[in-house]
Design an enzyme around this catalytic site. Structure first.
Site, PDB file in Angstrom:
ATOM      1  N   GLY A   1      36.251 -14.593  27.495  1.00  0.00           N
ATOM      2  CA  GLY A   1      35.502 -14.493  26.456  1.00  0.00           C
ATOM      3  C   GLY A   1      34.455 -13.440  25.576  1.00  0.00           C
TER       4      GLY A   1
ATOM      5  N   ASP B   1      30.532 -15.990  25.172  1.00  0.00           N
ATOM      6  CA  ASP B   1      31.606 -16.142  23.989  1.00  0.00           C
ATOM      7  C   ASP B   1      30.897 -17.698  23.716  1.00  0.00           C
ATOM      8  OD1 ASP B   1      32.526 -18.607  25.796  1.00  0.00           O
ATOM      9  OD2 ASP B   1      34.436 -17.669  25.116  1.00  0.00           O
TER      10      ASP B   1
ATOM     11  N   ASP C   1      29.709 -25.253  24.680  1.00  0.00           N
ATOM     12  CA  ASP C   1      30.197 -26.496  24.758  1.00  0.00           C
ATOM     13  C   ASP C   1      29.640 -26.944  25.316  1.00  0.00           C
ATOM     14  OD1 ASP C   1      31.610 -27.887  23.037  1.00  0.00           O
ATOM     15  OD2 ASP C   1      33.898 -27.053  24.828  1.00  0.00           O
TER      16      ASP C   1
ATOM     17  N   ASN D   1      28.304 -27.194  30.522  1.00  0.00           N
ATOM     18  CA  ASN D   1      28.410 -27.260  31.833  1.00  0.00           C
ATOM     19  C   ASN D   1      28.228 -25.971  32.313  1.00  0.00           C
ATOM     20  OD1 ASN D   1      28.557 -30.139  32.536  1.00  0.00           O
ATOM     21  ND2 ASN D   1      30.378 -29.959  31.953  1.00  0.00           N
TER      22      ASN D   1
ATOM     23  N   LYS E   1      28.165 -24.748  19.681  1.00  0.00           N
ATOM     24  CA  LYS E   1      28.765 -26.500  19.849  1.00  0.00           C
ATOM     25  C   LYS E   1      27.633 -26.683  20.209  1.00  0.00           C
ATOM     26  CE  LYS E   1      33.378 -25.404  19.592  1.00  0.00           C
ATOM     27  NZ  LYS E   1      34.711 -25.168  20.341  1.00  0.00           N
TER      28      LYS E   1
HETATM   29  P1  IMP Z   1      31.599 -25.159  28.369  1.00  0.00           P
HETATM   30  O1  IMP Z   1      31.313 -24.640  29.742  1.00  0.00           O
HETATM   31  O2  IMP Z   1      31.815 -26.554  28.082  1.00  0.00           O
HETATM   32  O3  IMP Z   1      30.412 -24.875  27.981  1.00  0.00           O
HETATM   33  O4  IMP Z   1      32.426 -24.146  27.588  1.00  0.00           O
HETATM   34  C1  IMP Z   1      32.269 -23.462  27.647  1.00  0.00           C
HETATM   35  C2  IMP Z   1      34.044 -22.612  27.775  1.00  0.00           C
HETATM   36  O5  IMP Z   1      35.047 -23.010  26.559  1.00  0.00           O
HETATM   37  C3  IMP Z   1      33.395 -21.240  26.654  1.00  0.00           C
HETATM   38  O6  IMP Z   1      32.925 -19.921  27.578  1.00  0.00           O
HETATM   39  C4  IMP Z   1      34.850 -21.305  26.652  1.00  0.00           C
HETATM   40  O7  IMP Z   1      36.001 -20.329  26.810  1.00  0.00           O
HETATM   41  C5  IMP Z   1      35.346 -22.492  26.346  1.00  0.00           C
HETATM   42  N1  IMP Z   1      35.427 -22.501  24.898  1.00  0.00           N
HETATM   43  C6  IMP Z   1      34.937 -24.014  24.378  1.00  0.00           C
HETATM   44  N2  IMP Z   1      35.033 -23.809  22.860  1.00  0.00           N
HETATM   45  C7  IMP Z   1      36.472 -23.246  22.999  1.00  0.00           C
HETATM   46  C8  IMP Z   1      36.497 -22.719  21.319  1.00  0.00           C
HETATM   47  O8  IMP Z   1      37.034 -23.653  20.809  1.00  0.00           O
HETATM   48  N3  IMP Z   1      37.472 -21.966  21.197  1.00  0.00           N
HETATM   49  C9  IMP Z   1      37.720 -20.985  22.750  1.00  0.00           C
HETATM   50  N4  IMP Z   1      37.549 -20.995  24.032  1.00  0.00           N
HETATM   51  C10 IMP Z   1      36.514 -22.529  24.242  1.00  0.00           C
HETATM   52 MG    MG Z   2      38.369 -19.836  27.401  1.00  0.00          MG
END
Ligand code: IMP
Ligand code: MG
Length: 184
Positions: free
Chosen positions: A42, A98, A101, A104, A129
């Site tokens: 990403g 990128d 969220d 994790n 986010k």
């Molecule tokens: P986390 O581990 O939940 O913080 O996830 C992060 C990853 O989820 C990012 O590196 C993205 O690849 C994916 N992700 C989370 N939200 C989005 C979105 O709105 N669009 C595209 N990818 C997302």
């Molecule tokens: Mg992704």
């Protein structure tokens, strides 16, 4: 079939934020040995734009992480499918992501990187986010904050699609039901 999408951040808005972040980072790391680690896939466009706007020397490496769970979010189980190859001990490191969220992915990987004993370790994300965080992650440099929705373009995908769109778009349909394995 294509998803309905609405422009959220234009190329011009993105360029302005990337320029701002590059200026801040160039100032803060002047005279130091900076390594940027891009999280694939990403961050590839964001990283490419960011490094070309830095006014200081920089080294670049990449890691690729995968998390399992529904497509639109990760559930905490993260695996490293490609690790970095650059020694980090005693060096200044910024992880370039990128989107943060749930947190994790980066909570997991930044802990791993701390074992390499870098001089400093910071996090730069294109999109934060923050409201959806489950694990604490300290964001040092942030392009945009996003309260809700799923975004694509400028490197970001939905199920490997839309990475090549120049701007950042919000998907207007519900994406939460899709299942499978997510590449970050
Ligand atoms: P986390 O581990 O939940 O913080 O996830 C992060 C990853 O989820 C990012 O590196 C993205 O690849 C994916 N992700 C989370 N939200 C989005 C979105 O709105 N669009 C595209 N990818 C997302
Ligand atoms: Mg992704």
């Amino acid at each position: 079939m294509d998803h309905r999408k609405k422009l959220l951040f234009s190329i011009e808005q993105i360029e302005e934020r990337v320029e701002y972040l590059a200026q801040v980072i160039s100032k803060e790391y002047a005279g130091r040995e900076l390594i940027l680690i891009g999280i694939l896939k990403g961050s590839f466009i964001f990283l490419a734009d960011l490094v070309r706007r830095l006014t200081i020397p920089v080294m670049i490496d990449f890691a690729r992480l995968a998390s399992y769970g529904p497509k639109s979010y990760s559930n905490g189980e993260v695996t490293i499918t490609k690790d970095i190859e650059t020694p980090l001990a005693g060096r200044d490191v910024i992880l370039v992501e990128d989107i943060v969220d749930s947190g994790n992915t980066l909570a997991f990987y930044s802990e791993k990187l701390k074992a390499h004993r870098p001089r400093s370790l910071k996090i730069c994300t294109l999109i934060d986010k923050a409201q959806r965080r489950k694990k604490h992650v300290r964001i040092d440099y942030c392009g945009f904050k996003l309260q809700e929705g799923f975004v694509v373009g400028y490197g970001l995908d939905f199920d490997e699609r839309y990475r090549s769109l120049p701007g950042i778009y919000i998907i207007e349909q519900d994406t939460s039901e899709a299942g499978g394995n997510e590449e970050t």
